[in-house]
Motif scaffolding. Sequence first.
Motif, PDB file in Angstrom:
ATOM      1  N   TYR A   1       0.849  -1.182   0.000  1.00 46.65           N
ATOM      2  CA  TYR A   1       0.000   0.000   0.000  1.00 46.65           C
ATOM      3  C   TYR A   1       0.889   1.238   0.000  1.00 46.65           C
ATOM      4  O   TYR A   1       1.644   1.446   0.953  1.00 46.65           O
ATOM      5  N   TYR A   2       0.836   2.006  -1.084  1.00 49.38           N
ATOM      6  CA  TYR A   2       1.624   3.232  -1.166  1.00 49.38           C
ATOM      7  C   TYR A   2       0.678   4.424  -1.143  1.00 49.38           C
ATOM      8  O   TYR A   2      -0.377   4.389  -1.769  1.00 49.38           O
ATOM      9  N   GLN A   3       1.082   5.440  -0.439  1.00 46.40           N
ATOM     10  CA  GLN A   3       0.340   6.699  -0.439  1.00 46.40           C
ATOM     11  C   GLN A   3       1.277   7.768  -0.972  1.00 46.40           C
ATOM     12  O   GLN A   3       2.372   7.965  -0.439  1.00 46.40           O
ATOM     13  N   GLN A   4       0.841   8.450  -2.023  1.00 48.83           N
ATOM     14  CA  GLN A   4       1.649   9.522  -2.597  1.00 48.83           C
ATOM     15  C   GLN A   4       0.929  10.834  -2.335  1.00 48.83           C
ATOM     16  O   GLN A   4      -0.275  10.952  -2.550  1.00 48.83           O
TER      17      GLN A   4
ATOM     18  N   THR B   1       6.264   9.631  -1.060  1.00 44.26           N
ATOM     19  CA  THR B   1       5.588   8.345  -1.112  1.00 44.26           C
ATOM     20  C   THR B   1       5.806   7.638   0.217  1.00 44.26           C
ATOM     21  O   THR B   1       6.940   7.431   0.631  1.00 44.26           O
TER      22      THR B   1
ATOM     23  N   PRO C   1      -0.590  -1.466 -10.594  1.00 43.70           N
ATOM     24  CA  PRO C   1      -1.270  -1.139  -9.338  1.00 43.70           C
ATOM     25  C   PRO C   1      -2.736  -0.767  -9.542  1.00 43.70           C
ATOM     26  O   PRO C   1      -3.130  -0.301 -10.617  1.00 43.70           O
TER      27      PRO C   1
ATOM     28  N   GLU D   1      -5.205   1.993  -8.504  1.00 43.73           N
ATOM     29  CA  GLU D   1      -4.987   3.364  -8.036  1.00 43.73           C
ATOM     30  C   GLU D   1      -6.302   4.026  -7.704  1.00 43.73           C
ATOM     31  O   GLU D   1      -7.317   3.777  -8.349  1.00 43.73           O
TER      32      GLU D   1
ATOM     33  N   THR E   1      -7.808   7.972  -5.982  1.00 43.18           N
ATOM     34  CA  THR E   1      -7.511   9.324  -5.511  1.00 43.18           C
ATOM     35  C   THR E   1      -8.549   9.707  -4.460  1.00 43.18           C
ATOM     36  O   THR E   1      -9.751   9.579  -4.712  1.00 43.18           O
TER      37      THR E   1
END
Length: 160
Positions: A70-73, A82, A152, A154, A156
């Motif tokens: 789990y990446y949050q940018q 990130t 991924p 994605e 928003t």
Amino acid sequence: MAPPYDVIGAELQDELYKKHSCNVVRLILNREEPGDDEVNNKYARARRFLRNWQSEGALFTEADPAIYVYYQQFTSLGQTYTRRGFTARMRLSRFGEGIVFPHEETMSGPKIDRLMLTALCKANLSQVFGLFPDPQCQVPDLLDRAVDGVTPLEATDHWG
């Protein structure tokens, strides 16, 4: 997707309801409706949504144990960051065993709310954010390698 239940106000809740019929807000923070009582209420509706989504295939149980990278940018003061992490199931441990440490004082109202939701849905629907030691900083590389070449999913959030 939705932010944690405890930061969703009425306006955002309504916006999330309108975004998609399977928005997780219907599980983690179902609306109170006129005529709600001890049997028909937001927890019972959340349980019905959960069961329906499971039977329709919108939600499913993985066949094998899984860890989700789990990446949050996000951007702050003109710089993009990130935050790398993962979502995984963890066994419960007794308070004070030194496995998981509390990070905040919690109030009785939200605890009762989450207990009611968990009891009726027979599921924990809200992730707990945790930190762990990684003195050699090995985990980010492991996560990057695990998702290398994987397309991924994605999303928003409402903050962009």
